[in-house]
Design an enzyme around this catalytic site. Structure first.
Site, PDB file in Angstrom:
ATOM      1  N   GLY A   1      -0.902  11.537   2.720  1.00  0.00           N
ATOM      2  CA  GLY A   1      -0.442  12.455   1.681  1.00  0.00           C
ATOM      3  C   GLY A   1       0.481  11.845   0.646  1.00  0.00           C
ATOM      4  N   LYS A   2       0.471  10.526   0.526  1.00  0.00           N
ATOM      5  CA  LYS A   2       1.356   9.859  -0.443  1.00  0.00           C
ATOM      6  C   LYS A   2       0.999  10.257  -1.877  1.00  0.00           C
ATOM      7  CE  LYS A   2       0.068   5.822   1.052  1.00  0.00           C
ATOM      8  NZ  LYS A   2      -0.813   6.266   2.156  1.00  0.00           N
TER       9      LYS A   2
ATOM     10  N   SER B   1      -3.121   5.545   5.532  1.00  0.00           N
ATOM     11  CA  SER B   1      -4.064   6.076   4.554  1.00  0.00           C
ATOM     12  C   SER B   1      -4.386   7.535   4.874  1.00  0.00           C
ATOM     13  CB  SER B   1      -5.345   5.236   4.566  1.00  0.00           C
ATOM     14  OG  SER B   1      -6.268   5.708   3.620  1.00  0.00           O
TER      15      SER B   1
ATOM     16  N   ASP C   1      -1.575   3.820  -4.692  1.00  0.00           N
ATOM     17  CA  ASP C   1      -2.448   3.068  -3.790  1.00  0.00           C
ATOM     18  C   ASP C   1      -2.021   1.610  -3.648  1.00  0.00           C
ATOM     19  OD1 ASP C   1      -4.598   2.897  -1.975  1.00  0.00           O
ATOM     20  OD2 ASP C   1      -5.804   1.912  -3.506  1.00  0.00           O
TER      21      ASP C   1
ATOM     22  N   ARG D   1      18.535  13.067  12.649  1.00  0.00           N
ATOM     23  CA  ARG D   1      18.854  14.428  12.215  1.00  0.00           C
ATOM     24  C   ARG D   1      20.203  14.505  11.515  1.00  0.00           C
ATOM     25  NH1 ARG D   1      17.656  18.584  17.030  1.00  0.00           N
ATOM     26  NH2 ARG D   1      18.088  19.994  15.282  1.00  0.00           N
TER      27      ARG D   1
ATOM     28  N   GLU E   1      -5.992   8.474  -6.974  1.00  0.00           N
ATOM     29  CA  GLU E   1      -7.100   9.052  -6.223  1.00  0.00           C
ATOM     30  C   GLU E   1      -6.601  10.196  -5.348  1.00  0.00           C
ATOM     31  OE1 GLU E   1     -10.270   7.940  -2.652  1.00  0.00           O
ATOM     32  OE2 GLU E   1      -8.775   6.474  -3.325  1.00  0.00           O
TER      33      GLU E   1
ATOM     34  N   HIS F   1       0.861  -1.184   0.000  1.00  0.00           N
ATOM     35  CA  HIS F   1       0.000   0.000   0.000  1.00  0.00           C
ATOM     36  C   HIS F   1       0.895   1.230   0.000  1.00  0.00           C
ATOM     37  CE1 HIS F   1      -3.272   2.720   0.740  1.00  0.00           C
ATOM     38  NE2 HIS F   1      -2.728   3.135   1.878  1.00  0.00           N
TER      39      HIS F   1
END
Length: 316
Positions: A173-174, A170, A192, A258, A217, A153
């Site tokens: 913001g992919k 889900s 997706d 970091r 989507e 996914h």
């Protein structure tokens, strides 16, 4: 991010000879000589080989489960033996779970050869191709169709030639990140649901679902046709997966890398990939960060590690 669970992996249990004949029969110029009622037999091993020393009676370590190819050398050697001896040698070879026999160059097939194969329930094919050409045409197909495969996914994009696989919960913001990358001139591969297959020991290839095509989507908008909107140059059918970019909501209690010296690892189909975790806060420019991740990977391919070099400067 945890490794892909084992139960998500499909090891592709095999392809039937009937399906192989249907898909590649014309390209491989295959004709069924015997065993038409045994075409349900399954090919599960992508390797193809010739019997070699097996025909001389030495079968220790003989590879199991491979299609066996009989070319000019093998058939000429069998012709030096009496039919009885040749039949016994062939029987020894056929005891190693062989799905099919292929005779190349359109060579004549002796009666004992067909009879012994039929008695073992193993189909015999013939092709007019020379042995080298037959290998060249069948091996890539078997390696492709029998490659270990899983689904992930996420969203996959080609950024500066580097395959970035965006993963995360889900709605994190992919898709939006990949869409922004496409708008900046990078290439969309899948959204997706990403099908990932392993080639060899350490190469992972990602692609989208055939039905989905190059649609993605976007919440609040619906489906976007990337190819129609940005042109075919903005898309790719598949791409090697090289870096996993893990998107997650900022956690005040978490400790984030970091320095770049403690990059994580994501394991997919037994292959370890570098993983970069990006904690999200409002206003963070994910697109530029993604481009930097890709450029850092290109530097790594060139043997350069900016984080390690910076640490060396500090310690000097």
């Amino acid at each position: 991010m945890n490794p892909i669970p084992p139960d998500a992996v499909s090891l592709n249990t095999g392809i039937s000879l009937a399906r192989l004949l249907e898909v590649k029969g014309e390209v491989l110029a295959l004709e069924v000589m015997t065993g038409e009622d045994s075409l349900e037999r399954t090919v599960a091993n992508p390797d193809v080989s010739s019997p070699g020393l097996g025909l001389a009676g030495y079968t220790d370590g003989f590879p199991r489960g491979r299609i066996q190819v009989f070319g000019q050398t093998e058939m000429s050697y069998l012709a030096t033996l009496s039919p009885e001896v040749a039949s016994r040698r062939l029987e020894q070879v056929l005891q190693h779970d062989i799905p099919a026999l292929v005779v190349t160059r359109g060579l004549q097939i002796p009666a004992y050869f067909s009879e012994r194969a039929a008695a073992s329930g193993i189909p015999v094919f013939r092709t007019h191709l020379i042995t080298g050409d037959f290998y060249r045409l069948i091996k890539p197909y078997l390696e492709d169709v029998l490659a270990p495969t899983t689904t992930v996914h996420g969203s996959l994009a080609d950024v500066y030639g580097v395959g970035l696989l965006f993963m995360g919960e889900s709605g994190i913001g992919k898709s939006e990140t990949v869409l922004d990358l496409v708008e900046r001139g990078h290439r969309f591969v899948a959204d997706d649901l990403v099908f990932v297959s392993r080639r060899g020991n350490d190469v992972l290839l990602g692609r989208g679902h055939e039905l989905q095509g190059f649609h993605m989507e976007i919440r609040g908008i619906g489906f976007v046709d990337v190819a129609s909107m940005f042109g075919t140059k903005a898309t790719r059918q598949q791409k090697r997966v090289e870096v996993v970019v893990s998107l997650e909501a900022w956690d005040d209690a978490a400790e984030y890398d970091r320095t770049g010296l403690n990059r994580g690892v994501e394991t997919i189909l037994g292959v370890d990939l570098p993983r970069v975790t990006i904690p999200l806060v409002p206003g963070k420019n994910l697109t530029v960060i993604s481009e930097v991740i890709a450029m850092n990977q290109l530097l790594a391919y060139a043997g350069l590690d900016p984080s390690a070099r910076f640490q060396e400067r500090i310690l000097q």
